[in-house]
Design a protein around this motif. Structure first.
Motif, PDB file in Angstrom:
ATOM      1  N   PHE A 102       5.575  27.273  16.922  1.00 17.94           N
ATOM      2  CA  PHE A 102       6.623  27.957  17.677  1.00 17.94           C
ATOM      3  C   PHE A 102       6.070  29.193  18.377  1.00 17.94           C
ATOM      4  O   PHE A 102       5.395  30.014  17.763  1.00 17.94           O
ATOM      5  N   LYS A 103       6.396  29.331  19.629  1.00 17.26           N
ATOM      6  CA  LYS A 103       5.997  30.513  20.403  1.00 17.26           C
ATOM      7  C   LYS A 103       6.852  31.713  19.970  1.00 17.26           C
ATOM      8  O   LYS A 103       7.979  31.545  19.507  1.00 17.26           O
ATOM      9  N   PRO A 104       6.335  32.935  20.101  1.00 16.78           N
ATOM     10  CA  PRO A 104       7.055  34.121  19.627  1.00 16.78           C
ATOM     11  C   PRO A 104       8.487  34.262  20.153  1.00 16.78           C
ATOM     12  O   PRO A 104       9.386  34.670  19.414  1.00 16.78           O
ATOM     13  N   ASP A 105       8.729  33.891  21.403  1.00 15.19           N
ATOM     14  CA  ASP A 105      10.079  34.049  21.951  1.00 15.19           C
ATOM     15  C   ASP A 105      11.069  33.029  21.394  1.00 15.19           C
ATOM     16  O   ASP A 105      12.275  33.187  21.519  1.00 15.19           O
ATOM     17  N   ARG A 106      10.569  31.998  20.751  1.00 13.29           N
ATOM     18  CA  ARG A 106      11.439  30.954  20.186  1.00 13.29           C
ATOM     19  C   ARG A 106      12.351  31.509  19.100  1.00 13.29           C
ATOM     20  O   ARG A 106      13.490  31.074  18.930  1.00 13.29           O
ATOM     21  N   TRP A 107      11.851  32.467  18.333  1.00 15.77           N
ATOM     22  CA  TRP A 107      12.587  32.994  17.183  1.00 15.77           C
ATOM     23  C   TRP A 107      13.894  33.664  17.589  1.00 15.77           C
ATOM     24  O   TRP A 107      14.855  33.654  16.821  1.00 15.77           O
ATOM     25  N   SER A 108      13.961  34.225  18.762  1.00 16.75           N
ATOM     26  CA  SER A 108      15.182  34.899  19.203  1.00 16.75           C
ATOM     27  C   SER A 108      16.071  33.987  20.048  1.00 16.75           C
ATOM     28  O   SER A 108      17.117  34.419  20.528  1.00 16.75           O
ATOM     29  N   GLY A 109      15.683  32.732  20.193  1.00 14.96           N
ATOM     30  CA  GLY A 109      16.450  31.784  20.989  1.00 14.96           C
ATOM     31  C   GLY A 109      17.486  31.039  20.158  1.00 14.96           C
ATOM     32  O   GLY A 109      17.898  31.486  19.085  1.00 14.96           O
ATOM     33  N   THR A 110      17.873  29.902  20.681  1.00 15.31           N
ATOM     34  CA  THR A 110      18.869  29.068  19.999  1.00 15.31           C
ATOM     35  C   THR A 110      18.286  27.687  19.724  1.00 15.31           C
ATOM     36  O   THR A 110      17.306  27.271  20.346  1.00 15.31           O
ATOM     37  N   LEU A 111      18.916  26.993  18.808  1.00 14.43           N
ATOM     38  CA  LEU A 111      18.643  25.582  18.570  1.00 14.43           C
ATOM     39  C   LEU A 111      19.859  24.830  19.085  1.00 14.43           C
ATOM     40  O   LEU A 111      20.973  25.027  18.586  1.00 14.43           O
ATOM     41  N   ASP A 112      19.647  24.011  20.076  1.00 12.77           N
ATOM     42  CA  ASP A 112      20.723  23.224  20.660  1.00 12.77           C
ATOM     43  C   ASP A 112      20.603  21.797  20.140  1.00 12.77           C
ATOM     44  O   ASP A 112      19.518  21.197  20.202  1.00 12.77           O
ATOM     45  N   TYR A 113      21.691  21.261  19.614  1.00 12.69           N
ATOM     46  CA  TYR A 113      21.674  19.923  19.044  1.00 12.69           C
ATOM     47  C   TYR A 113      23.086  19.343  19.077  1.00 12.69           C
ATOM     48  O   TYR A 113      24.039  20.016  19.460  1.00 12.69           O
ATOM     49  N   THR A 114      23.195  18.114  18.658  1.00 14.08           N
ATOM     50  CA  THR A 114      24.480  17.447  18.553  1.00 14.08           C
ATOM     51  C   THR A 114      24.788  17.260  17.074  1.00 14.08           C
ATOM     52  O   THR A 114      23.939  16.761  16.321  1.00 14.08           O
ATOM     53  N   THR A 115      25.979  17.660  16.667  1.00 13.58           N
ATOM     54  CA  THR A 115      26.368  17.548  15.260  1.00 13.58           C
ATOM     55  C   THR A 115      26.568  16.082  14.877  1.00 13.58           C
ATOM     56  O   THR A 115      26.594  15.193  15.734  1.00 13.58           O
ATOM     57  N   MET A 116      26.771  15.860  13.599  1.00 10.26           N
ATOM     58  CA  MET A 116      27.023  14.509  13.099  1.00 10.26           C
ATOM     59  C   MET A 116      28.329  13.940  13.655  1.00 10.26           C
ATOM     60  O   MET A 116      28.507  12.733  13.694  1.00 10.26           O
ATOM     61  N   ARG A 117      29.211  14.808  14.097  1.00 12.96           N
ATOM     62  CA  ARG A 117      30.486  14.369  14.682  1.00 12.96           C
ATOM     63  C   ARG A 117      30.395  14.181  16.200  1.00 12.96           C
ATOM     64  O   ARG A 117      31.383  13.910  16.858  1.00 12.96           O
ATOM     65  N   GLY A 118      29.196  14.383  16.757  1.00 12.65           N
ATOM     66  CA  GLY A 118      28.997  14.177  18.178  1.00 12.65           C
ATOM     67  C   GLY A 118      29.307  15.368  19.057  1.00 12.65           C
ATOM     68  O   GLY A 118      29.372  15.249  20.279  1.00 12.65           O
ATOM     69  N   THR A 119      29.463  16.534  18.454  1.00 11.10           N
ATOM     70  CA  THR A 119      29.788  17.753  19.189  1.00 11.10           C
ATOM     71  C   THR A 119      28.514  18.539  19.494  1.00 11.10           C
ATOM     72  O   THR A 119      27.644  18.676  18.633  1.00 11.10           O
ATOM     73  N   ALA A 120      28.431  19.071  20.700  1.00  8.40           N
ATOM     74  CA  ALA A 120      27.288  19.917  21.047  1.00  8.40           C
ATOM     75  C   ALA A 120      27.367  21.216  20.260  1.00  8.40           C
ATOM     76  O   ALA A 120      28.439  21.793  20.100  1.00  8.40           O
ATOM     77  N   ALA A 121      26.212  21.664  19.764  1.00  8.52           N
ATOM     78  CA  ALA A 121      26.138  22.917  19.008  1.00  8.52           C
ATOM     79  C   ALA A 121      24.948  23.719  19.499  1.00  8.52           C
ATOM     80  O   ALA A 121      23.924  23.156  19.915  1.00  8.52           O
ATOM     81  N   SER A 122      25.093  25.028  19.452  1.00  9.38           N
ATOM     82  CA  SER A 122      24.011  25.937  19.798  1.00  9.38           C
ATOM     83  C   SER A 122      24.070  27.086  18.799  1.00  9.38           C
ATOM     84  O   SER A 122      25.012  27.869  18.794  1.00  9.38           O
TER      85      SER A 122
END
Length: 169
Positions: A102-122
């Protein structure tokens, strides 16, 4: 301690705690290993399968590949206990190299994914990675309680014991 060092430490602790727990579980007779002892995922086997699903098949893929696989949290993805043991050990060992990438700026960012229910999450990247390690601690604690309830020895898994021996993985 910076984020990279902190999470590398947690990844090393995860390898150590996983190995100690699985070493204790190896000694269990099959009946105790698969017995419903009232855990959320019923048995030690069910809880170990949940750890494989949550930590490795879902969260690792989300962090490493930016994909959101779909697998039930209670799925028995590995019925064979010897293979489950091996997959959990291998999976735990994959976190430290990922964290190192992971690059240093990654730590202050977000993780964007789709939940198990199909909803976008950040979610906040570092806090969500902390969740992954905290989740493993939670379920290892459940398994140690089950070991004690079943009359079997339970390993000491506190982080301070890991920290007291700097030669740990």
């Amino acid at each position: 301690m910076d984020a990279m060092a902190h999470f590398t430490l947690l990844a090393r602790y995860n390898v150590w705690a996983t190995a100690r727990l699985l070493d204790a579980v190896r000694a269990l007779p099959e009946e105790d290993y698969r017995r419903d002892v009232g855990l959320f995922f019923h048995s030690i086997h069910g809880t170990l399968n949940h750890l494989l699903v949550g930590e490795h098949l879902l969260w690792f893929v989300r962090f490493a590949e930016a994909r959101s696989p779909t697998v039930a949290l209670d799925a028995e993805v590995e019925p064979d206990r010897v293979q489950l043991d091996a997959r959990l050990r291998e999976g735990a060992a994959r976190w430290a190299p990922l964290i190192a990438s992971f690059k240093p700026d990654r730590w202050s960012g977000t993780l964007d994914y789709t939940t198990m229910r199909g909803t976008a999450a950040s979610l906040p990247f570092a806090a969500t990675l902390a969740h992954v390690f905290n989740h493993g601690i939670h379920h290892r604690g459940q398994i140690t309680a089950a070991l004690t309830t079943l009359g079997h020895p339970s390993p000491e898994l506190d982080l301070v014991y890991f920290l007291q021996n700097p030669s740990q993985p």
